[in-house]
Design a protein around this motif. Sequence first.
Motif, short mmCIF file in Angstrom:
data_model
loop_
_atom_site.label_atom_id
_atom_site.label_comp_id
_atom_site.label_asym_id
_atom_site.label_seq_id
_atom_site.Cartn_x
_atom_site.Cartn_y
_atom_site.Cartn_z
N MET A 1 0.84 -1.19 0.00
CA MET A 1 0.00 0.00 0.00
C MET A 1 0.88 1.24 0.00
O MET A 1 1.80 1.34 0.79
CB MET A 1 -0.89 0.01 1.23
N ASP A 2 0.54 2.14 -0.86
CA ASP A 2 1.33 3.33 -1.08
C ASP A 2 0.63 4.54 -0.47
O ASP A 2 -0.45 4.93 -0.93
CB ASP A 2 1.46 3.51 -2.60
N VAL A 3 1.21 5.15 0.57
CA VAL A 3 0.66 6.37 1.17
C VAL A 3 1.44 7.55 0.61
O VAL A 3 2.67 7.54 0.60
CB VAL A 3 0.78 6.36 2.71
N LYS A 4 0.71 8.55 0.12
CA LYS A 4 1.35 9.74 -0.44
C LYS A 4 0.68 10.98 0.11
O LYS A 4 -0.51 10.97 0.44
CB LYS A 4 1.20 9.75 -1.97
N LYS A 5 1.45 12.05 0.16
CA LYS A 5 0.90 13.36 0.48
C LYS A 5 0.09 13.81 -0.75
O LYS A 5 0.56 13.66 -1.88
CB LYS A 5 2.04 14.34 0.77
N ILE A 6 -1.10 14.33 -0.52
CA ILE A 6 -1.97 14.76 -1.63
C ILE A 6 -2.49 16.17 -1.33
O ILE A 6 -2.32 16.69 -0.24
CB ILE A 6 -3.14 13.78 -1.84
N ASN A 7 -3.15 16.76 -2.31
CA ASN A 7 -3.77 18.07 -2.14
C ASN A 7 -5.13 17.92 -1.48
O ASN A 7 -5.79 16.88 -1.63
CB ASN A 7 -3.95 18.75 -3.50
N ALA A 8 -5.57 18.96 -0.79
CA ALA A 8 -6.89 18.94 -0.16
C ALA A 8 -7.98 18.60 -1.18
O ALA A 8 -8.87 17.80 -0.91
CB ALA A 8 -7.18 20.29 0.49
N SER A 9 -7.89 19.20 -2.35
CA SER A 9 -8.92 18.97 -3.37
C SER A 9 -8.99 17.51 -3.82
O SER A 9 -10.04 17.05 -4.28
CB SER A 9 -8.69 19.88 -4.58
N GLU B 1 -10.64 25.20 6.46
CA GLU B 1 -9.25 25.09 6.89
C GLU B 1 -8.44 24.07 6.09
O GLU B 1 -7.28 23.80 6.42
CB GLU B 1 -9.18 24.76 8.39
N ASP B 2 -9.00 23.51 5.03
CA ASP B 2 -8.29 22.50 4.24
C ASP B 2 -6.88 22.95 3.82
O ASP B 2 -5.95 22.15 3.83
CB ASP B 2 -9.08 22.10 3.00
N ASN B 3 -6.75 24.23 3.46
CA ASN B 3 -5.44 24.69 2.98
C ASN B 3 -4.40 24.78 4.11
O ASN B 3 -3.23 24.98 3.85
CB ASN B 3 -5.57 26.04 2.26
N CYS C 1 -5.07 16.00 8.20
CA CYS C 1 -4.51 16.22 9.53
C CYS C 1 -4.27 17.71 9.74
O CYS C 1 -3.74 18.38 8.86
CB CYS C 1 -3.18 15.48 9.67
N PHE C 2 -4.65 18.18 10.92
CA PHE C 2 -4.51 19.59 11.26
C PHE C 2 -3.78 19.71 12.59
O PHE C 2 -4.19 19.12 13.58
CB PHE C 2 -5.89 20.25 11.34
N MET C 3 -2.69 20.47 12.60
CA MET C 3 -1.86 20.60 13.79
C MET C 3 -2.02 21.98 14.41
O MET C 3 -2.12 22.97 13.70
CB MET C 3 -0.40 20.36 13.45
N GLU C 4 -2.04 21.96 15.75
CA GLU C 4 -2.03 23.20 16.51
C GLU C 4 -1.19 22.94 17.74
O GLU C 4 -1.56 22.12 18.58
CB GLU C 4 -3.46 23.58 16.89
N GLU C 5 -0.06 23.60 17.80
CA GLU C 5 0.93 23.40 18.86
C GLU C 5 1.30 21.92 18.95
O GLU C 5 1.80 21.38 17.99
CB GLU C 5 0.42 24.00 20.17
N LYS C 6 1.04 21.27 20.07
CA LYS C 6 1.46 19.87 20.26
C LYS C 6 0.33 18.88 20.04
O LYS C 6 0.37 17.74 20.49
CB LYS C 6 2.05 19.68 21.67
N GLU C 7 -0.75 19.32 19.38
CA GLU C 7 -1.89 18.44 19.10
C GLU C 7 -2.13 18.33 17.60
O GLU C 7 -1.86 19.25 16.85
CB GLU C 7 -3.17 19.00 19.74
#
Length: 135
Positions: free
Chosen positions: A1-9, A32-34, A53-59
């Motif tokens: 299985m190949d995991v890749k970074k993709i665009n929000a769209s 907030e997708d962008n 995935c959305f990051m804010e500080e350590k979460e």
Amino acid sequence: MDVKKINASDTWQIRHEVMWPDQPFEFVQLEEDNLGFHFGVFEEDKLVSIVSCFMEEKEMQFRKLATLEEYQGKGIASHLLKYILEFAKEKGVEKVWCNARTNKKSFYEKFGMIDTFKTFIKSGQEFTIMEILLS
């Protein structure tokens, strides 16, 4: 299985088809997708599973984990969830959480995620907040 970074769209079609088929297409496009990181699993060059995935500080919150119906039950979402938990560790994240559909709670528990019992309803679906501490 190949995991890749993709665009929000790239996530929107699967989000719509799997999670919210009765809603307008725009419903799955997050403001907030962008600001997020988006990953997909490819099978023979076809995008079959996605997560944001959305990051804010350590979460880190992950949202919209979805797999095309014909690819469900093959461990693809499990592979993707393991991948993003490792990604979070590499980024120094201390807590990962999600709004899980309550009928999918047992899936997340397999990865050590704990139900906070903070529940809510969105568009007729019941959700519970689940989390895991990484440090």
